[in-house]
Write a protein that holds these residues in place. Structure first.
Motif, PDB file in Angstrom:
ATOM      1  N   SER A  14       0.837  -1.198   0.000  1.00  0.00           N
ATOM      2  CA  SER A  14       0.000   0.000   0.000  1.00  0.00           C
ATOM      3  C   SER A  14       0.873   1.250   0.000  1.00  0.00           C
ATOM      4  N   SER A  15       0.282   2.353  -0.368  1.00  0.00           N
ATOM      5  CA  SER A  15       1.048   3.599  -0.349  1.00  0.00           C
ATOM      6  C   SER A  15       1.456   3.955   1.075  1.00  0.00           C
ATOM      7  N   ARG A  16       0.596   3.672   2.051  1.00  0.00           N
ATOM      8  CA  ARG A  16       0.950   3.941   3.453  1.00  0.00           C
ATOM      9  C   ARG A  16       2.143   3.089   3.883  1.00  0.00           C
ATOM     10  N   MET A  17       2.097   1.802   3.555  1.00  0.00           N
ATOM     11  CA  MET A  17       3.220   0.923   3.898  1.00  0.00           C
ATOM     12  C   MET A  17       4.494   1.410   3.210  1.00  0.00           C
ATOM     13  N   ALA A  18       4.387   1.780   1.940  1.00  0.00           N
ATOM     14  CA  ALA A  18       5.555   2.249   1.196  1.00  0.00           C
ATOM     15  C   ALA A  18       6.152   3.491   1.849  1.00  0.00           C
ATOM     16  N   ARG A  19       5.303   4.433   2.228  1.00  0.00           N
ATOM     17  CA  ARG A  19       5.797   5.652   2.888  1.00  0.00           C
ATOM     18  C   ARG A  19       6.458   5.312   4.215  1.00  0.00           C
ATOM     19  N   ASN A  20       5.882   4.388   4.972  1.00  0.00           N
ATOM     20  CA  ASN A  20       6.473   3.994   6.256  1.00  0.00           C
ATOM     21  C   ASN A  20       7.840   3.343   6.066  1.00  0.00           C
ATOM     22  N   ILE A  21       7.959   2.504   5.049  1.00  0.00           N
ATOM     23  CA  ILE A  21       9.245   1.862   4.762  1.00  0.00           C
ATOM     24  C   ILE A  21      10.275   2.912   4.364  1.00  0.00           C
ATOM     25  N   ILE A  22       9.876   3.853   3.524  1.00  0.00           N
ATOM     26  CA  ILE A  22      10.806   4.901   3.102  1.00  0.00           C
ATOM     27  C   ILE A  22      11.219   5.760   4.294  1.00  0.00           C
ATOM     28  N   GLU A  23      10.284   6.123   5.142  1.00  0.00           N
ATOM     29  CA  GLU A  23      10.632   6.910   6.342  1.00  0.00           C
ATOM     30  C   GLU A  23      11.622   6.153   7.218  1.00  0.00           C
ATOM     31  N   PHE A  38      15.222   6.376  -2.517  1.00  0.00           N
ATOM     32  CA  PHE A  38      14.463   5.137  -2.351  1.00  0.00           C
ATOM     33  C   PHE A  38      13.327   5.105  -3.365  1.00  0.00           C
ATOM     34  N   ALA A  39      13.016   3.927  -3.860  1.00  0.00           N
ATOM     35  CA  ALA A  39      11.851   3.740  -4.724  1.00  0.00           C
ATOM     36  C   ALA A  39      11.202   2.411  -4.360  1.00  0.00           C
ATOM     37  N   VAL A  48       5.092   3.074  -6.514  1.00  0.00           N
ATOM     38  CA  VAL A  48       4.133   3.332  -5.441  1.00  0.00           C
ATOM     39  C   VAL A  48       4.565   4.560  -4.651  1.00  0.00           C
ATOM     40  N   ALA A  49       5.856   4.649  -4.336  1.00  0.00           N
ATOM     41  CA  ALA A  49       6.380   5.792  -3.583  1.00  0.00           C
ATOM     42  C   ALA A  49       7.880   5.902  -3.821  1.00  0.00           C
ATOM     43  N   SER A  50       8.385   7.132  -3.681  1.00  0.00           N
ATOM     44  CA  SER A  50       9.820   7.349  -3.807  1.00  0.00           C
ATOM     45  C   SER A  50      10.206   8.586  -3.029  1.00  0.00           C
ATOM     46  N   ALA A  51      11.489   8.686  -2.726  1.00  0.00           N
ATOM     47  CA  ALA A  51      12.013   9.859  -2.032  1.00  0.00           C
ATOM     48  C   ALA A  51      13.505   9.971  -2.302  1.00  0.00           C
ATOM     49  N   ARG A  52      13.966  11.199  -2.419  1.00  0.00           N
ATOM     50  CA  ARG A  52      15.404  11.471  -2.547  1.00  0.00           C
ATOM     51  C   ARG A  52      15.791  12.356  -1.383  1.00  0.00           C
ATOM     52  N   MET A  53      16.682  11.861  -0.549  1.00  0.00           N
ATOM     53  CA  MET A  53      17.128  12.619   0.615  1.00  0.00           C
ATOM     54  C   MET A  53      17.950  13.824   0.166  1.00  0.00           C
ATOM     55  N   ASP A  54      17.920  14.870   0.968  1.00  0.00           N
ATOM     56  CA  ASP A  54      18.791  16.015   0.717  1.00  0.00           C
ATOM     57  C   ASP A  54      20.225  15.524   0.636  1.00  0.00           C
ATOM     58  N   ALA A  56      21.449  13.554  -1.756  1.00  0.00           N
ATOM     59  CA  ALA A  56      21.575  12.409  -2.663  1.00  0.00           C
ATOM     60  C   ALA A  56      21.668  12.929  -4.093  1.00  0.00           C
ATOM     61  N   GLY A  57      22.457  12.286  -4.901  1.00  0.00           N
ATOM     62  CA  GLY A  57      22.629  12.702  -6.283  1.00  0.00           C
ATOM     63  C   GLY A  57      21.318  12.677  -7.048  1.00  0.00           C
ATOM     64  N   PRO A  58      21.156  13.564  -8.025  1.00  0.00           N
ATOM     65  CA  PRO A  58      19.877  13.657  -8.742  1.00  0.00           C
ATOM     66  C   PRO A  58      19.498  12.397  -9.506  1.00  0.00           C
ATOM     67  N   VAL A  59      20.454  11.638 -10.002  1.00  0.00           N
ATOM     68  CA  VAL A  59      20.127  10.444 -10.778  1.00  0.00           C
ATOM     69  C   VAL A  59      19.833   9.242  -9.876  1.00  0.00           C
ATOM     70  N   THR A  60      20.150   9.345  -8.594  1.00  0.00           N
ATOM     71  CA  THR A  60      19.979   8.193  -7.706  1.00  0.00           C
ATOM     72  C   THR A  60      18.529   7.741  -7.591  1.00  0.00           C
ATOM     73  N   ILE A  61      17.583   8.633  -7.757  1.00  0.00           N
ATOM     74  CA  ILE A  61      16.174   8.248  -7.665  1.00  0.00           C
ATOM     75  C   ILE A  61      15.794   7.301  -8.807  1.00  0.00           C
ATOM     76  N   GLU A  62      16.304   7.567 -10.002  1.00  0.00           N
ATOM     77  CA  GLU A  62      16.010   6.689 -11.137  1.00  0.00           C
ATOM     78  C   GLU A  62      16.750   5.369 -11.025  1.00  0.00           C
ATOM     79  N   ILE A  63      17.938   5.396 -10.449  1.00  0.00           N
ATOM     80  CA  ILE A  63      18.682   4.153 -10.227  1.00  0.00           C
ATOM     81  C   ILE A  63      17.937   3.289  -9.214  1.00  0.00           C
TER      82      ILE A  63
END
Length: 151
Positions: A14-23, A38-39, A48-54, A56-63
């Motif tokens: 679920s999107s909630r689970m995904a956000r919790n895992i990313i957090e 993270f993706a 479902v969800a993704s995040a790039r920490m302050d 982190a390189g810009p391409v890391t989200i796609e990787i």
């Protein structure tokens, strides 16, 4: 007389689970001193969800997304296993690289399946640190949110 009905349990991330895992992943990455992206994708490979920490390189989200997609597309094979398969047969994986719904399909360490009750419900990928750190962070995040059910 009551009818005999069968309940179908739907296993999905679920999107909630995904956000919790990313957090949880962000907290662990901060604890170990790395900035990661993270993706999380579902079993079909859709984001479902993704995040790039302050930091982190810009391409890391796609990787991260490509790593997660590869794990989902192979039925839950972890990234380190996929990386070994790529080394053994790079031509096959090279041709599959563009299959990731806008992100590359990357058979690389840094991704794990997400499981509930032993069933694959999605996958998570991380990027931005050495692969061993990516894996350790997402393992800790999955353990924090799902616990032993992710085995």
């Amino acid at each position: 007389m009551e009818s005999d009905t069968t309940c179908i349990v739907q296993y999905l991330v679920s999107s909630r689970m995904a956000r919790n895992i990313i957090e949880a992943g962000i907290a662990e990455a901060e604890r170990v001193g790395h900035a990661l992206s993270f993706a999380i994708v579902d079993t079909a490979g859709h984001l479902v969800a993704s995040a790039r920490m302050d930091g982190a390189g810009p391409v890391t989200i796609e990787i991260a997304r490509g790593k997660a997609f590869a794990t989902a597309a192979t039925g839950g094979q972890p990234g380190d296993s996929l990386a070994q398969r790529f080394q053994e047969n790079p031509q096959v994986w090279g041709n599959a690289g563009s299959l990731g719904y806008g992100a590359p399909m990357l058979p690389a360490a840094g991704s794990l399946p997400i499981k509930i009750d032993g069933r694959v419900v999605g996958a998570i990928g991380a990027s931005g640190a050495p692969s061993a750190v990516d894996v350790a962070v997402i393992s800790a995040a999955l353990n924090a949110v799902i616990g032993s059910a992710n085995k």
